[in-house]
Design a protein around this motif. Structure first.
Motif, PDB file in Angstrom:
ATOM      1  N   CYS A 351       0.828  -1.212   0.000  1.00 47.05           N
ATOM      2  CA  CYS A 351       0.000   0.000   0.000  1.00 47.05           C
ATOM      3  C   CYS A 351       0.860   1.258   0.000  1.00 47.05           C
ATOM      4  CB  CYS A 351      -0.929  -0.008   1.212  1.00 47.05           C
ATOM      5  SG  CYS A 351      -2.219  -1.263   1.142  1.00 47.05           S
ATOM      6  N   ILE A 352       1.836   1.301   0.898  1.00 49.17           N
ATOM      7  CA  ILE A 352       2.700   2.486   0.994  1.00 49.17           C
ATOM      8  C   ILE A 352       3.449   2.706  -0.307  1.00 49.17           C
ATOM      9  CG2 ILE A 352       4.676   3.498   2.202  1.00 49.17           C
ATOM     10  CD1 ILE A 352       2.047   3.437   3.816  1.00 49.17           C
ATOM     11  N   ALA A 353       3.900   1.625  -0.928  1.00 49.30           N
ATOM     12  CA  ALA A 353       4.611   1.743  -2.205  1.00 49.30           C
ATOM     13  C   ALA A 353       3.728   2.363  -3.281  1.00 49.30           C
ATOM     14  CB  ALA A 353       5.111   0.367  -2.657  1.00 49.30           C
ATOM     15  N   MET A 354       2.403   2.170  -3.151  1.00 50.07           N
ATOM     16  CA  MET A 354       1.458   2.696  -4.140  1.00 50.07           C
ATOM     17  C   MET A 354       0.797   3.985  -3.665  1.00 50.07           C
ATOM     18  SD  MET A 354       1.848   0.528  -6.528  1.00 50.07           S
ATOM     19  CE  MET A 354       0.542   1.079  -7.624  1.00 50.07           C
ATOM     20  N   GLY A 355       1.291   4.550  -2.558  1.00 51.45           N
ATOM     21  CA  GLY A 355       0.745   5.805  -2.069  1.00 51.45           C
ATOM     22  C   GLY A 355      -0.562   5.669  -1.318  1.00 51.45           C
ATOM     23  N   VAL A 356      -0.844   4.470  -0.804  1.00 50.78           N
ATOM     24  CA  VAL A 356      -2.093   4.204  -0.078  1.00 50.78           C
ATOM     25  C   VAL A 356      -1.787   4.078   1.414  1.00 50.78           C
ATOM     26  CG1 VAL A 356      -3.975   2.558   0.259  1.00 50.78           C
ATOM     27  CG2 VAL A 356      -3.138   3.053  -2.050  1.00 50.78           C
ATOM     28  N   GLY A 357      -2.520   4.816   2.249  1.00 45.46           N
ATOM     29  CA  GLY A 357      -2.328   4.746   3.691  1.00 45.46           C
ATOM     30  C   GLY A 357      -3.508   4.086   4.385  1.00 45.46           C
ATOM     31  N   LEU A 358      -3.403   3.967   5.705  1.00 44.37           N
ATOM     32  CA  LEU A 358      -4.483   3.349   6.481  1.00 44.37           C
ATOM     33  C   LEU A 358      -5.797   4.099   6.318  1.00 44.37           C
ATOM     34  CD1 LEU A 358      -2.648   2.465   9.819  1.00 44.37           C
ATOM     35  CD2 LEU A 358      -3.416   0.875   8.044  1.00 44.37           C
ATOM     36  N   SER A 359      -5.734   5.420   6.230  1.00 47.49           N
ATOM     37  CA  SER A 359      -6.971   6.192   6.088  1.00 47.49           C
ATOM     38  C   SER A 359      -7.653   5.878   4.761  1.00 47.49           C
ATOM     39  CB  SER A 359      -6.679   7.693   6.183  1.00 47.49           C
ATOM     40  OG  SER A 359      -5.809   8.109   5.136  1.00 47.49           O
ATOM     41  N   ASP A 360      -6.856   5.663   3.703  1.00 43.61           N
ATOM     42  CA  ASP A 360      -7.449   5.305   2.409  1.00 43.61           C
ATOM     43  C   ASP A 360      -8.142   3.944   2.495  1.00 43.61           C
ATOM     44  OD1 ASP A 360      -6.348   7.589   0.890  1.00 43.61           O
ATOM     45  OD2 ASP A 360      -4.430   6.642   1.356  1.00 43.61           O
ATOM     46  N   ILE A 361      -7.504   3.011   3.223  1.00 44.72           N
ATOM     47  CA  ILE A 361      -8.081   1.675   3.384  1.00 44.72           C
ATOM     48  C   ILE A 361      -9.393   1.766   4.161  1.00 44.72           C
ATOM     49  CG2 ILE A 361      -7.719  -0.611   4.370  1.00 44.72           C
ATOM     50  CD1 ILE A 361      -4.698  -0.134   3.968  1.00 44.72           C
ATOM     51  N   GLU A 362      -9.389   2.585   5.241  1.00 43.98           N
ATOM     52  CA  GLU A 362     -10.596   2.722   6.041  1.00 43.98           C
ATOM     53  C   GLU A 362     -11.723   3.368   5.238  1.00 43.98           C
ATOM     54  OE1 GLU A 362      -9.779   4.642   9.712  1.00 43.98           O
ATOM     55  OE2 GLU A 362      -8.803   2.892  10.578  1.00 43.98           O
ATOM     56  N   GLN A 363     -11.385   4.362   4.418  1.00 47.07           N
ATOM     57  CA  GLN A 363     -12.404   4.996   3.581  1.00 47.07           C
ATOM     58  C   GLN A 363     -13.006   3.983   2.608  1.00 47.07           C
ATOM     59  OE1 GLN A 363     -10.958   8.576   1.702  1.00 47.07           O
ATOM     60  NE2 GLN A 363     -10.148   9.388   3.626  1.00 47.07           N
ATOM     61  N   SER A 364     -12.137   3.122   2.069  1.00 48.19           N
ATOM     62  CA  SER A 364     -12.631   2.087   1.154  1.00 48.19           C
ATOM     63  C   SER A 364     -13.543   1.108   1.887  1.00 48.19           C
ATOM     64  CB  SER A 364     -11.455   1.342   0.527  1.00 48.19           C
ATOM     65  OG  SER A 364     -11.904   0.361  -0.377  1.00 48.19           O
ATOM     66  N   LEU A 365     -13.154   0.743   3.123  1.00 47.92           N
ATOM     67  CA  LEU A 365     -14.005  -0.147   3.926  1.00 47.92           C
ATOM     68  C   LEU A 365     -15.360   0.503   4.210  1.00 47.92           C
ATOM     69  CD1 LEU A 365     -11.422  -1.553   6.501  1.00 47.92           C
ATOM     70  CD2 LEU A 365     -12.650  -2.871   4.774  1.00 47.92           C
ATOM     71  N   ASP A 366     -15.322   1.782   4.569  1.00 46.41           N
ATOM     72  CA  ASP A 366     -16.574   2.487   4.852  1.00 46.41           C
ATOM     73  C   ASP A 366     -17.467   2.535   3.620  1.00 46.41           C
ATOM     74  OD1 ASP A 366     -15.759   2.926   7.433  1.00 46.41           O
ATOM     75  OD2 ASP A 366     -15.054   4.977   7.082  1.00 46.41           O
ATOM     76  N   LYS A 367     -16.832   2.746   2.477  1.00 48.60           N
ATOM     77  CA  LYS A 367     -17.611   2.824   1.239  1.00 48.60           C
ATOM     78  C   LYS A 367     -18.228   1.467   0.902  1.00 48.60           C
ATOM     79  CE  LYS A 367     -17.363   4.787  -3.394  1.00 48.60           C
ATOM     80  NZ  LYS A 367     -16.524   5.507  -4.371  1.00 48.60           N
ATOM     81  N   LYS A 368     -17.452   0.407   1.111  1.00 49.64           N
ATOM     82  CA  LYS A 368     -17.987  -0.941   0.867  1.00 49.64           C
ATOM     83  C   LYS A 368     -19.149  -1.235   1.813  1.00 49.64           C
ATOM     84  CE  LYS A 368     -13.480  -2.834  -0.570  1.00 49.64           C
ATOM     85  NZ  LYS A 368     -13.755  -3.223  -1.962  1.00 49.64           N
TER      86      LYS A 368
END
Length: 847
Positions: A351-368
């Motif tokens: 994730c970090i290598a692709m510019g994705v952080g924990l907040s991005d993951i949580e936002q994706s979870l919330d959206k799902k």
């Protein structure tokens, strides 16, 4: 509760971004319904004039809309179809009337359009829709004041303010400042009028406690920067001097509207003046990992493993798949936590290598989580194929495996040899495809680590896989009495089993030398010698398997092996089960290796400073153990052999009209409970359909009473019943299948044993359950699987011995044999061979 809700028609404006920091936004779709990347917590107001159906509403909710506000006519169609917590009823105060329970129960809120803010009318609507949120939109041109916000807040209603009445500038006669509208709902209980403010990261982890004033809140909302109120120094713009600035993600009120939470994106060294991320402590868990990985990504130390992962995408991909596989096979709470932590590390690195952080993951979870349309959730084809290859026998169109039904009957699939083509019969005989090459690649790093780093690697791997922290992995005799303290009943049972197994295996060797005079003067001999050093792998850890220790240790003891190294996974405290320790003493183990898996196999194969090297490794195990055994036996540096190839446990039962359905079912289930990949086959010899139904009924009823019913449901669901016309046909099928365990529920069963050519062990008659062979009858339970009974025997005394041949020839004997040997050597062009004979023949002819 938000102080107010803004109603916008335009996105991506400065006003939009400021409002998005302080709460939900109502998007007013006046002409059409767009499907943008919706901001978090947005509501969608549907124009009553736009034709809309349930599918449209579901699609908006699926893309991230929090709630949809719809007119009464649409609610009637949506109630019961769309979750109530995602619907708000749009209601004009002029049309308020009686509503059905379906309408009231079908929504979680009401947006009331009213020409004036009449608290009595609003209260009566709220009373009727008890438990629902009440939102009030005034259609008057008069400017709403902060006092209106507070009045509505007093009756638990929320004011809706159109975009036309809001501004980022100063409040005027026609527009209300956004920050002043937000502050209108806040009440301070402090003498200085300040508001306690909890500052957190984007993911909600605390950074510190500060105070806010009305002025600082206004500036934060307008600028999007972290601004607070210092009780000593006045307005405090975070990072103004240190550079550790903040971008405000969201400002929220607590339930009493007297304190705030600022969620921020923190820049620089951290929030705390001590250059830490948080004032309370250093970050831990996932936030700490994220911080470390970001640091490594920006400036990783040369040669660090994390930098290698960032630079080698294929390595990182392989590690993610490896750790996901290990998590899938983990069975205990501790193992799952351990493997999940490893997977999180490698996944977050990606994730970090692709510019994705924990907040991005949580936002994706919330959206799902907001989606109301759900896919079936089936695995993708490549993973289904991989799973079936690992645990299911190959199938054809006539032998498809049914999908397990959780509440359906537990039964086997059925085929009839009378209606089976040769191709289908061949498919019925096949086992799962064992991807040994893939497993060998997985265990190579483990084996190599132990081979090169010895005890150091062994201790590390034991801590990782066996979850036991130890300073030494080896125990040598004498074993302490406290390590063998077992229940007296269990001890007596082990002693009886030991006696029976010892008697049977002792009878397998006479110790006599085979001597044959093949021709006058030529005597050939064969004599047995024990393999000096043997390694016995006993699966375990949380399980207790003294039976396997008996089955491997006794023939080694009878054969006279000088060193017996017993390897078994330790328990969490580093100890070995006392039952296994007791057996180790009985069989004369010279060392106990407290380790499991591929690392234990490698330690015995190569030896370490503390672990004795062995010459042959015995014992069952999981796919990691099996792959490691196959790997080391092909390494000339190890100079080690193994007992036999291994696969999932299996049983084949042949039953005729004399078979007791309860006995047959019990025998099938005794193997099916080993694992979901266990192989279970029933050959039904000319039995009636009623008899077969009785067996199936017993399988279902007995399975449901087992603690491992979930495992049995899957293994039985993949197992087969094959109908045959005669006993001869059944035995022919069995010989082709070559089962590990063969059970004969036949009339005059003992007479049929002479026709059995391929089987690991045979259990004859109705009162000979396979369990007896597993534990105490005397035969060995370490048997060939996967069809290898065609070539291999089960473990026996001779497995622990090697046979040496010798020959002794007299001069006269050489005179008879020598010319034959010389002729054959000359034929092959090996003159030195012929000369070794001829030189002796010539010398024997000298006077």
């Amino acid at each position: 509760m938000a102080a107010f809700l803004p109603l916008l028609t335009e996105e991506n404006s400065p006003l939009f971004y400021a409002l998005n920091r302080i709460g939900p936004i109502i998007l007013d779709a006046q002409d059409s319904i767009p499907l943008p990347e919706t901001p978090q917590h947005s509501y969608l107001l549907v124009d009553p004039n736009i034709p809309v159906d349930a599918q449209d509403v579901a699609s908006w909710l699926d893309v991230g809309v929090e709630k949809v506000i719809v007119p009464l006519s649409l609610v009637k169609d949506l109630a019961g179809t769309i979750p109530a917590d995602r619907l708000i009823l749009l209601l004009d105060v002029a049309n308020v009337g009686a509503f059905s329970d379906k309408i009231r129960g079908g929504v979680s809120g009401v947006l009331l359009k009213t020409p004036s803010i009449d608290l009595d009318t609003i209260s009566s609507v709220a009373k009727f829709f008890e438990g629902s949120s009440i939102f009030v939109l005034s259609t008057s041109d008069s400017l709403i004041t902060p006092s209106n916000i507070r009045e509505l807040q007093g009756i638990n209603a929320t004011l809706v303010l159109p975009e036309s009445q809001l501004t980022l500038g100063p409040t005027s006669s026609s527009k209300l400042n956004v920050a002043e509208a937000f502050i209108a709902g806040i009440v301070s209980d402090r003498p200085d009028g300040l508001f306690p403010t909890v500052v957190t990261s984007e993911t909600g982890h605390s950074l510190g406690l500060v105070y806010s004033s009305r002025q600082s809140i206004k500036e934060s909302i307008i600028t999007g920067k972290g601004v607070y109120q210092s009780r000593k120094h006045g307005l405090w713009r975070k990072g103004e001097t240190s550079g550790a600035t903040q971008d405000v993600v969201r400002i929220r009120l607590d339930c009493d509207s007297d304190s705030l939470e600022f969620r921020v994106l923190q820049h620089g060294t951290g929030f705390c003046h001590l250059n830490r991320q948080s004032c309370f402590s250093e970050a831990s868990g996932l936030p700490a990992l994220e911080k470390t990985l970001r640091s490594r990504f920006e400036n990783a130390p040369k040669g660090s493993y994390t930098k290698r992962l960032f630079d080698d995408a294929k390595l990182l991909q392989s590690k993610i798949m490896e750790e996901a596989d290990e998590l899938c096979t983990a069975e205990t709470k501790e193992d799952v936590a351990f493997e999940a932590a490893d997977l999180f590390y490698f996944a977050l690195t990606k994730c970090i290598a692709m510019g994705v952080g924990l907040s991005d993951i949580e936002q994706s979870l919330d959206k799902k989580a907001k989606k109301i349309s759900r896919r079936p959730g089936h695995a993708k084809p490549q993973w289904i194929k991989q799973e079936s290859a690992a645990i299911s026998p190959p199938t054809t169109s006539s032998a498809l495996l049914p999908t397990a039904v959780v509440d359906g009957p537990i039964r086997m699939r059925t085929s009839d040899l009378a209606n089976t083509t040769p191709e289908t019969r061949s498919q019925l005989l096949r086992r799962p495809v064992l991807k040994s090459d893939e497993m060998i690649e997985k265990v190579k790093p483990i084996v190599e680590a132990v081979r090169t780093r010895g005890d150091e690697a062994l201790l590390e791997l034991t801590a990782k896989f066996d979850k036991a922290q130890m300073t030494s992995t080896v125990i040598f005799p004498p074993f302490g009495p406290e390590t063998m303290a077992i229940d007296e009943g269990v001890r007596k049972a082990i002693d009886v089993a030991y006696s029976n197994i010892y008697k049977f295996h002792a009878a397998q060797t006479t110790g006599e030398t085979l001597t044959v005079e093949t021709m006058p003067g030529v005597v050939c001999s064969r004599f047995a010698r024990p393999i000096a050093r043997v390694g016995l792998y006993v699966p375990g850890g949380t399980a207790i398997l003294p039976s396997t220790a008996l089955m491997l240790g006794i023939p080694a003891q009878v054969a006279g092996c000088k060193e017996i190294v017993l390897a078994t996974p330790p328990r969490a405290d580093g100890s070995i089960s006392p039952e296994v320790m007791y057996v180790a003493k009985l069989v004369g183990a010279s060392a106990i290796l407290k380790a499991g898996g591929a690392q234990a196999v490698a330690a015995m194969a190569y030896g370490t400073r503390t672990v004795p090297k062995v010459d042959k490794i015995f014992g069952p195990g999981n796919q990691w153990v099996t792959a490691a055994k196959m790997l080391v036996q092909n390494d000339t540096d190890a100079l080690v052999s193994i007992d036999m190839p291994a696969g999932p446990s299996e049983v084949l039962v042949i039953a005729d009209h004399t078979a007791n359905p309860a006995f047959v079912a019990a025998d099938l289930l005794s193997q099916a409970e080993h694992g979901i990949d266990s192989q279970v086959v029933l050959l039904a010899v000319n039995i009636t359909s009623e008899h077969l139904v009785a067996i199936e009924k017993e399988v279902d009823e007995q399975a449901r009473a087992l603690s491992r019913v979930d495992i049995v449901r899957q293994s039985i669901g993949k197992s087969i019943t094959v109908k045959t016309a005669t006993v001869e046909e059944a035995i022919a099928f069995s010989n082709d299948y070559a089962p590990e365990h063969l059970i004969l529920h036949l009339e005059n069963a003992s007479e049929k044993v002479q026709y059995i050519d391929n089987a690991g062990s045979v259990f004859v008659g109705p009162y000979t359950p396979e369990s007896c062979g597993d534990y105490a009858s005397g035969t060995n339970h370490t048997l060939p699987t996967n069809g290898y009974a065609r070539q291999f025997s089960g473990v026996n005394t001779l497995s622990f011995q090697k046979h040496i041949t010798s020959q002794e020839i007299t001069a006269a004997g050489l005179g008879n044999l020598g010319p034959v040997v010389a002729t054959l050597a000359d034929c092959e062009g090996l003159q030195a061979h012929a000369n070794a004979v001829n030189i002796r023949l010539r010398q024997s002819r000298l006077p």
